[in-house]
Design a protein around this motif. Structure first.
Motif, short mmCIF file in Angstrom:
data_model
loop_
_atom_site.label_atom_id
_atom_site.label_comp_id
_atom_site.label_asym_id
_atom_site.label_seq_id
_atom_site.Cartn_x
_atom_site.Cartn_y
_atom_site.Cartn_z
N LYS A 1 85.11 27.43 0.11
CA LYS A 1 84.78 26.01 0.49
C LYS A 1 84.79 25.28 -1.05
O LYS A 1 84.07 23.88 -0.93
CB LYS A 1 83.44 25.96 1.12
CG LYS A 1 83.79 26.59 2.53
CD LYS A 1 82.17 26.55 3.09
CE LYS A 1 82.31 27.40 4.51
NZ LYS A 1 81.08 27.52 4.99
N LEU A 2 85.39 25.35 -1.90
CA LEU A 2 85.13 24.73 -3.19
C LEU A 2 86.24 23.32 -3.15
O LEU A 2 87.10 23.23 -2.56
CB LEU A 2 85.87 25.25 -4.38
CG LEU A 2 84.90 26.56 -4.88
CD1 LEU A 2 86.11 27.49 -5.99
CD2 LEU A 2 83.74 26.15 -5.50
N ASP A 3 85.45 22.09 -3.50
CA ASP A 3 85.85 20.97 -3.25
C ASP A 3 87.09 20.76 -4.58
O ASP A 3 86.64 21.54 -5.43
CB ASP A 3 84.88 19.80 -3.24
CG ASP A 3 83.96 19.61 -4.43
OD1 ASP A 3 84.44 19.92 -5.60
OD2 ASP A 3 83.00 19.32 -4.10
N PRO A 4 87.94 19.78 -4.55
CA PRO A 4 88.74 19.62 -5.63
C PRO A 4 88.29 19.40 -6.96
O PRO A 4 88.89 19.98 -7.98
CB PRO A 4 89.54 18.27 -5.36
CG PRO A 4 89.51 18.16 -3.65
CD PRO A 4 88.08 18.77 -3.34
N SER A 5 87.01 18.93 -7.06
CA SER A 5 86.40 18.61 -8.42
C SER A 5 85.87 19.86 -8.75
O SER A 5 86.02 20.23 -10.08
CB SER A 5 85.26 17.31 -8.35
OG SER A 5 84.29 17.84 -7.27
N GLU A 6 85.41 20.73 -7.90
CA GLU A 6 84.72 22.01 -8.29
C GLU A 6 86.06 23.10 -8.94
O GLU A 6 85.91 23.63 -9.55
CB GLU A 6 83.92 22.77 -7.37
CG GLU A 6 82.88 22.03 -7.11
CD GLU A 6 82.19 22.66 -5.79
OE1 GLU A 6 80.65 22.51 -5.63
OE2 GLU A 6 82.80 23.02 -4.68
N GLN A 7 87.06 22.77 -8.30
CA GLN A 7 88.23 23.56 -8.43
C GLN A 7 88.82 23.03 -10.00
O GLN A 7 89.04 24.14 -10.65
CB GLN A 7 89.34 23.32 -7.46
CG GLN A 7 89.35 24.06 -6.02
CD GLN A 7 90.20 23.60 -4.96
OE1 GLN A 7 90.74 22.69 -5.22
NE2 GLN A 7 90.31 24.33 -3.72
#
Length: 194
Positions: free
Chosen positions: A95-101
C-alpha cells in the motif's frame, strides 16, 4: 515496614545455571549409593544436612521445569509476534503511495544500501514509523541521517511495490526515474551522499 521473602531473593534474577548446579548436587546426594558417598567422604555431611537435600532438589527441579515452560511459551509468542509483524509489513509494502515509492527507489537509483535522508521529512518519518526504513546512525548533517531499508522490508520488497512494472515503456521508466523526492536536489543531500 513489611518484609517478604521476595525482598531477600528474587528467583527470576538468579541464573538458571545455579539451579542446575544445586539440582544435580542435591540429586547426587539423594540418590547416590552409600559406597559412593563414602568414597567422596560425604557420609558425615549427608547425615548432618540430609534433611535439606530433598527440599533443595524439589525446588531446583520445579524451577528448572517452570523456566523451560516459560522459555517455550516465550519462543512460541515470539514466533507468532514476528509472523504478525511480517504480515503487517507485507501489507504496508503493498500500500505504498507514490511519494513513499520514490523515497525507496532512491536506494535503486544511487545503488547504495545506506543513504542520508532528511529525518524530519513527513514521508521519511512515515517510513521510519512503519519500520520500512531504519536509522543507521545518530550522527548526521543537520536533519539528514543515514537511513537504510530494514532487513524484513528488504526481504519482502519487490519492484512492483516501488511502482515498477515488467512491461513499462522507456518513456514510463524515465518518468518514474524523474519522479524523485524534492530533497534529492538539496545541497546537503548531495554532500551527505558523495
Amino acid at each position: 515496614m513489611t518484609f517478604s521473602f521476595s525482598d531477600l531473593i528474587d528467583f527470576s534474577k538468579v541464573p538458571i545455571k545455579i539451579f542446575w548446579l544445586f539440582g544435580i548436587v542435591s540429586g547426587i546426594l539423594l540418590f547416590a549409593p552409600a559406597q559412593f558417598l563414602e568414597q567422596l567422604k560425604l557420609t558425615e555431611f549427608e547425615s548432618n544436612y540430609g534433611m535439606y537435600f530433598g527440599i533443595i532438589f524439589i525446588v531446583c527441579v520445579a524451577f528448572i521445569i517452570l523456566s523451560l515452560i516459560y522459555f517455550i511459551f516465550k519462543k512460541i509468542n515470539s514466533y507468532f509476534f514476528r509472523k504478525k509483524l511480517t504480515k503487517q509489513l507485507k501489507e504496508k509494502l503493498k500500500k505504498l503511495d507514490p511519494s513513499e515509492q520514490s523515497v525507496l527507489r532512491e536506494f535503486m537509483i544511487t545503488q547504495r544500501t545506506t543513504i542520508s535522508m532528511p529525518m524530519d521529512h513527513p514521508v521519511v518519518s512515515g517510513l521510519l514509523d512503519k519500520y520500512i526504513l531504519i536509522r543507521k546512525s545518530n550522527i548526521g548533517t543537520g536533519m539528514y541521517f543515514p537511513m537504510a531499508i530494514s532487513k524484513p522490508a528488504e526481504k519482502h520488497l519487490t519492484e512492483f511495490d516501488l511502482g515498477l512494472r515488467a512491461n513499462m515503456t522507456e518513456e514510463q521508466m524515465l518518468s518514474v526515474g524523474r519522479n524523485r523526492p524534492e530533497w534529492t536536489s538539496d545541497y546537503i543531500y548531495e554532500m551527505s551522499n558523495k
